[in-house]
Motif scaffolding. Structure first.
Motif, mmCIF file in Angstrom:
data_model
loop_
_atom_site.group_PDB
_atom_site.id
_atom_site.type_symbol
_atom_site.label_atom_id
_atom_site.label_comp_id
_atom_site.label_asym_id
_atom_site.label_seq_id
_atom_site.Cartn_x
_atom_site.Cartn_y
_atom_site.Cartn_z
ATOM 1 N N GLY A 372 0.848 -1.340 0.129
ATOM 2 C CA GLY A 372 -0.051 -0.128 -0.051
ATOM 3 C C GLY A 372 0.843 1.416 -0.129
ATOM 4 O O GLY A 372 0.359 2.317 0.140
ATOM 5 N N SER A 373 2.247 0.880 -0.113
ATOM 6 C CA SER A 373 3.071 2.369 0.135
ATOM 7 C C SER A 373 3.093 3.047 -1.430
ATOM 8 O O SER A 373 3.378 4.226 -1.473
ATOM 9 C CB SER A 373 4.462 2.042 0.336
ATOM 10 O OG SER A 373 5.065 1.081 -0.522
ATOM 11 N N GLY A 374 2.517 2.489 -2.343
ATOM 12 C CA GLY A 374 2.506 3.276 -3.600
ATOM 13 C C GLY A 374 3.245 2.482 -4.704
ATOM 14 O O GLY A 374 3.442 3.180 -5.955
ATOM 15 N N LYS A 375 3.926 1.721 -4.727
ATOM 16 C CA LYS A 375 4.925 1.015 -5.639
ATOM 17 C C LYS A 375 4.231 0.806 -6.994
ATOM 18 O O LYS A 375 4.793 0.931 -8.111
ATOM 19 C CB LYS A 375 5.633 -0.455 -5.217
ATOM 20 C CG LYS A 375 5.980 -0.364 -3.545
ATOM 21 C CD LYS A 375 6.590 -1.702 -3.320
ATOM 22 C CE LYS A 375 5.615 -2.692 -3.140
ATOM 23 N NZ LYS A 375 4.905 -2.483 -1.886
ATOM 24 N N SER A 376 3.333 -0.080 -6.906
ATOM 25 C CA SER A 376 2.360 -0.203 -8.261
ATOM 26 C C SER A 376 1.972 1.137 -8.931
ATOM 27 O O SER A 376 1.931 1.147 -10.213
ATOM 28 C CB SER A 376 1.303 -1.211 -8.070
ATOM 29 O OG SER A 376 1.354 -2.418 -7.122
ATOM 30 N N THR A 377 1.376 1.899 -8.081
ATOM 31 C CA THR A 377 0.881 3.176 -8.598
ATOM 32 C C THR A 377 1.993 3.867 -9.511
ATOM 33 O O THR A 377 1.798 4.344 -10.606
ATOM 34 C CB THR A 377 0.370 4.028 -7.410
ATOM 35 O OG1 THR A 377 -0.465 3.328 -6.816
ATOM 36 C CG2 THR A 377 -0.296 5.289 -8.007
HETATM 37 P P1 ADP Z 1 1.772 -1.091 -3.142
HETATM 38 O O1 ADP Z 1 1.961 -1.457 -4.795
HETATM 39 O O2 ADP Z 1 2.806 -0.726 -2.696
HETATM 40 O O3 ADP Z 1 1.197 -2.096 -2.580
HETATM 41 P P2 ADP Z 1 -0.398 0.559 -4.314
HETATM 42 O O4 ADP Z 1 0.200 1.465 -5.398
HETATM 43 O O5 ADP Z 1 -1.095 -0.538 -4.791
HETATM 44 O O6 ADP Z 1 0.485 0.274 -3.375
HETATM 45 O O7 ADP Z 1 -1.507 1.541 -3.440
HETATM 46 C C1 ADP Z 1 -1.089 2.737 -3.133
HETATM 47 C C2 ADP Z 1 -2.421 3.299 -2.437
HETATM 48 O O8 ADP Z 1 -3.355 3.593 -3.490
HETATM 49 C C3 ADP Z 1 -3.141 2.331 -1.699
HETATM 50 O O9 ADP Z 1 -3.732 3.089 -0.631
HETATM 51 C C4 ADP Z 1 -4.444 1.791 -2.576
HETATM 52 O O10 ADP Z 1 -5.427 1.416 -1.501
HETATM 53 C C5 ADP Z 1 -4.630 2.842 -3.514
HETATM 54 N N1 ADP Z 1 -5.077 2.094 -4.547
HETATM 55 C C6 ADP Z 1 -4.448 1.605 -5.254
HETATM 56 N N2 ADP Z 1 -4.916 1.217 -6.588
HETATM 57 C C7 ADP Z 1 -6.063 1.664 -6.421
HETATM 58 C C8 ADP Z 1 -7.365 1.988 -7.441
HETATM 59 N N3 ADP Z 1 -7.384 1.509 -8.627
HETATM 60 N N4 ADP Z 1 -8.168 2.918 -7.079
HETATM 61 C C9 ADP Z 1 -8.285 3.447 -6.014
HETATM 62 N N5 ADP Z 1 -7.136 3.430 -5.011
HETATM 63 C C10 ADP Z 1 -6.204 2.541 -5.124
#
Ligand code: ADP
Length: 572
Positions: A372-377
């Protein structure tokens, strides 16, 4: 409203078939008129052969003309509707292709499936059938009544009075039932459909957890709500509707027609032969109304469907530059984040806060951090799954929003945890990275990804279809096929989400070998879940709650003794 906006292209046709339906109802009246003439002449013994033939001809012409008109109008409506449906589906498909990649989640794919299969079909019934049906219903009611009034206004008034009284019963019955139950019923119906689809999609999970999962619970709740709503509906508006239908049926209408004929004849107000046209025409008068009631339900559903279709077509597409920039050949594919912030919606908190970082070409950058730290984002923003909320992302010095999205995507390969395989042959799955690649190139890429030998073990080798009997891959194998896909595309940028599950040591070693070969000479960004795989990365970025908190090499970060050092400690 959305429905009329959506139907604008077919409006003229619908008006034309409505008029045709109305005209057909006029021809339908020829038969009862002719039969009445025959009957009255026969009764007073003035029927001669020419009149009989004329009447029979009128019956035949009326019958043939009304059916031919309805047939032609319905046929025309179907042809126009199928072209309309084709256009609408291709508009939806084109629009979907222009939406940001991030939009295409499991939830949105369910929504698209409902829209393309069910909603577009509901619109079909409205366009192809409602115009003619409505025209015919209204024509039968208005022209039929006018004809009966012309014969005897007292008798006609009695019949129309009966119809009005029935309608009053219906409306009073509706008023007496709890309002909103039709809406509740429609909502429950929709809910049941979507939870059935969810249940079918997740059936493996449901079975594995012995029918106790929330998916099954949701389905069973939706079924209960639907049953209750159906029962309430039948108890409420269903009853007056059923009573009205019975009173409007030919048997119900015999009551005013027979009693009327008997009473008015005794009063000397009508000629008894009038019972013939009243029987023939009178019973058909409300047939239109009984068609209009289901049509009203259909229009309500069509309105919902049109709203969903319009909402989909109104989704903001990915902005494409009017004149796209180009990246000079041979330019180093550095990626730069320039003060990037991003939130998923206007109301959501920032998923990334003011990130500034450089991902140099020909190097491996690992992104780490808690869940949830934003890596995938961060990684998906590079491929424009979404556009940043503020700041800029540059590829080889050019903002990615100034590149054509097809150009941007052709420069990158994205390897997801599950490999992202599609239900096609293994060969086509690999070729997706470079459409037009030869079989030899596909095999070469598979060798480089250390998966060639495994593919040859499959029943049909490269022609085996993923997911068919005997063609199943472990997570590590699926990811190596995705790596082969990345190899063949020869991308400048490689975005990789490392598999979280611990692959067996053999598979793990092969993935690392394949990755090492693939990363050479590219800008590689890898989301790492196991820190042991990235000790040799050129650079490690540490994210925490959407902020970049540390960056450096493994050694530097361990020495720093901060977040990364604690994560490293925890994984030993
Ligand atoms: P990680 O890859 O580090 O686990 P993410 O990038 O998936 O983290 O998520 C970062 C934040 O964005 C989290 O709070 C998650 O809940 C939120 N998030 C991720 N994907 C979505 C989405 N499609 N819609 C809304 N919020 C999202």
């Amino acid at each position: 409203m959305e429905l009329s906006r959506l139907l604008r292209p077919v409006r003229t046709m619908m008006i034309a078939v409505f008029a045709a339906g109305f005209l057909a109802s006029a021809f339908t009246l020829m038969a009862p008129i002719a039969v009445t003439a025959l009957a009255s002449r026969a009764l007073d013994a003035t029927l001669d052969a020419p009149t009989a033939w004329l009447c029979l001809a009128a019956i035949a012409v009326g019958f043939a003309a009304s059916h031919l008109i309805v047939l032609a109008a319905t046929g025309r409506a179907h042809i126009v509707e199928s072209a309309f449906r084709h256009d609408l589906r291709s508009r939806i498909a084109h629009h979907l292709a222009r939406l940001p990649l991030g939009w295409h989640t499991a939830e949105s794919s369910g929504r698209v499936r409902t829209i393309v299969s069910e909603d577009v079909t509901k619109i079909h019934t409205i366009i192809a059938h409602s115009g003619t049906d409505l025209g015919h219903a209204l024509g039968t009611l208005l022209l039929g009544s006018a004809y009966l009034f012309s014969l005897s206004w007292q008798y006609a008034l009695l019949l129309v009075g009966w119809l009005v009284a029935c309608l009053l019963v219906f409306f009073l019955g509706m008023l007496a039932t709890p309002s909103g139950s039709i809406e509740v019923f429609t909502e429950a119906e929709k809910d049941l459909t979507s939870s059935t689809i969810e249940l079918a999609d997740g059936i493996a999970t449901v079975k594995a957890f012995g029918m106790s999962t929330s998916l099954f619970q949701r389905f069973s709740d939706a079924l209960d709500r639907y049953t209750t709503a159906s029962y309430e509906w039948m108890k409420g508006p269903g009853t007056p509707m059923a009573v009205t239908m019975a009173l409007f049926s030919p048997a119900g209408l015999l009551i005013p027609i027979l009693l009327g004929a008997w009473g008015l004849d005794r009063l000397g107000l009508i000629d008894p032969v009038l019972i013939v046209p009243f029987l023939l025409v009178g019973v058909t008068l409300p047939s239109g109304l009984s068609r209009v009631i289901p049509l009203a339900h259909l229009l309500a559903q069509g309105k919902d469907a049109a709203e969903r279709i319009s909402a989909l077509l109104d989704e903001e597409p990915l902005a494409e530059p009017a004149s796209p920039a180009t990246i000079p050949d041979g330019a180093a594919a550095d990626i730069v984040f320039d003060d990037v912030s991003f939130r998923y919606s206007d109301t959501a908190p920032d998923a990334l806060h003011s990130i500034s970082a450089r991902f140099p070409a020909d190097s491996v950058t690992a992104v780490v951090g808690p869940s949830g730290s934003g890596k995938s984002t961060l990684v998906t923003l590079i491929a424009r799954f979404w556009d940043v909320s503020s700041g800029r992302i540059l590829l080889a010095g050019t903002p990615i929003t100034e590149l054509a999205s097809s150009d941007l995507l052709s420069r990158m390969a994205i390897v997801l945890q599950d490999g992202g395989l599609i239900a096609d042959t293994v060969e086509e799955n690999i070729r997706l990275g470079h459409p037009g690649a030869s079989r030899a190139q596909v095999e070469e890429a598979a060798r480089a990804a250390r998966i060639h030998d495994r593919i040859l073990e499959l029943p049909d080798g490269y022609d085996s279809v993923v997911g068919s009997p005997g063609v199943h891959f472990s997570g590590g194998e699926a990811q190596r096929i995705a790596l082969a896909r990345a190899f063949i595309g020869d991308p400048d940028v490689l975005l990789l989400d490392e598999a979280t599950a611990q692959a067996d040591p053999h598979s793990e070693r092969r993935i690392q070998e394949a990755l090492g070969a693939l990363a050479r000479g590219r800008t590689t960004i890898v989301i790492a879940h196991r820190l042991s795989t990235i000790v040799d990365a050129d650079q490690i970025l540490v994210l925490d709650e959407g902020r970049l908190v540390e960056s450096g090499t493994h050694r530097e970060l361990v020495e720093l003794g901060g977040t990364y050092a604690a994560m490293w400690e925890a994984q030993q």
